[in-house]
Design a protein around this motif. Structure first.
Motif, PDB file in Angstrom:
ATOM      1  N   GLN A 108       0.827  -1.202   0.000  1.00 36.61           N
ATOM      2  CA  GLN A 108       0.000   0.000   0.000  1.00 36.61           C
ATOM      3  C   GLN A 108       0.855   1.244   0.000  1.00 36.61           C
ATOM      4  O   GLN A 108       1.917   1.313   0.625  1.00 36.61           O
ATOM      5  CB  GLN A 108      -0.919   0.005   1.225  1.00 36.61           C
ATOM      6  N   GLY A 109       0.358   2.252  -0.730  1.00 38.88           N
ATOM      7  CA  GLY A 109       0.974   3.563  -0.703  1.00 38.88           C
ATOM      8  C   GLY A 109      -0.089   4.580  -0.325  1.00 38.88           C
ATOM      9  O   GLY A 109      -1.128   4.223   0.246  1.00 38.88           O
ATOM     10  N   GLN A 110       0.162   5.807  -0.681  1.00 43.68           N
ATOM     11  CA  GLN A 110      -0.826   6.837  -0.384  1.00 43.68           C
ATOM     12  C   GLN A 110      -1.943   6.775  -1.418  1.00 43.68           C
ATOM     13  O   GLN A 110      -1.740   7.072  -2.585  1.00 43.68           O
ATOM     14  CB  GLN A 110      -0.166   8.215  -0.425  1.00 43.68           C
ATOM     15  N   ARG A 111      -3.102   6.332  -1.030  1.00 45.42           N
ATOM     16  CA  ARG A 111      -4.299   6.159  -1.869  1.00 45.42           C
ATOM     17  C   ARG A 111      -4.156   5.075  -2.927  1.00 45.42           C
ATOM     18  O   ARG A 111      -5.066   4.859  -3.725  1.00 45.42           O
ATOM     19  CB  ARG A 111      -4.703   7.482  -2.579  1.00 45.42           C
ATOM     20  N   THR A 134      -2.954   0.985  -3.881  1.00 43.74           N
ATOM     21  CA  THR A 134      -2.632  -0.353  -3.413  1.00 43.74           C
ATOM     22  C   THR A 134      -2.324  -1.219  -4.624  1.00 43.74           C
ATOM     23  O   THR A 134      -3.064  -1.173  -5.617  1.00 43.74           O
ATOM     24  CB  THR A 134      -3.813  -0.976  -2.644  1.00 43.74           C
TER      25      THR A 134
END
Lengths: 114, 113
Positions: B58-61, B63
């Motif tokens: 996962q990253g910022q907003r 996946t």
């Protein structure tokens, strides 16, 4: 300023002319690449270089040559341009020690061969 | 030969909805899978990557999901925004000293305001 700079950004030329696309980078990366992008075909690798003394052909090197003048500079030449070399060309770099697949791209050079 | 492909060339999504962009790959030897975003008139930009020994990252907003059984990669964007409109490329890298990156053909994401 961009980390990976390509010149020219746009070029229109005629069949048979010699064209050079230049790339310079300030990221300090050893690895540099030239890709070609055509609509519906994604990005295809033309040449790549691991350091100043290293040049390797990619999947579509015919009709192209490269020169790695320094760690920061990697130029792509079309010795005798033909219309099917009309495309968007990208230079990219990567970090030898990052151990990831991340490529850092320039803004692209759009070449039109008439 | 080995290839990286995409299921859909164009995806239209309502602003605020989640987006899912899919990708199929064929080379089981690939070590990394990467998603790039390319905005109009710009070069591709790295979004997120995932190693072959992981299923999800996962990253910022965003996946990324990796299903090695069916050789499938997906990019999920939460709460899609107009700034997410771009072409998204999946790519795979092979192990070894050279980071050979093979790109898919791209999916265009259109966000409807």
């Amino acid at each position: 300023d961009a980390d990976v700079t390509q010149t020219p950004r746009n070029r229109i030329t005629k069949t048979g002319k010699r064209i050079m696309l230049e790339c310079s980078q300030t990221k300090g990366h050893d690895r540099m690449y030239w890709y070609r992008q055509d609509p519906g075909l994604g990005l295809r690798l033309i040449y790549y270089s691991f350091d100043v003394k290293d040049i390797n052909k990619g999947e579509i090197s015919d009709g192209y040559s490269v020169s790695r003048q320094a760690q920061a500079k990697f130029s792509l030449s079309l010795e005798s341009a033909i219309p099917n070399q009309t495309a968007l060309y990208f230079c990219a770099t990567s970090d030898l020690f990052a151990n990831t697949g991340e490529l850092f791209f320039g803004e692209g050079s759009r070449l039109t061969v008439l | 030969g080995e290839s990286v492909g995409l299921h859909l060339p164009t995806l239209s999504v309502q602003e605020g909805d989640n987006s899912i962009i899919n990708c199929a790959y064929s080379n089981s030897a690939s070590d990394y899978f990467i998603w790039y975003k390319q905005e109009s008139g710009k070069g591709p930009q790295f979004i997120i990557d995932i190693r072959s020994n992981m299923d999800k990252r996962q990253g910022q907003r965003v996946t990324v999901l990796l299903n090695k059984t069916v050789k499938h990669l997906s990019l999920q964007i939460a709460a899609t925004q107009p700034g997410d409109s771009a072409v998204y490329f999946c790519a795979e890298t092979l192990s070894g000293g050279y980071q050979k990156v093979t790109f898919g053909t791209g999916t265009k994401l259109q966000v409807i305001p």
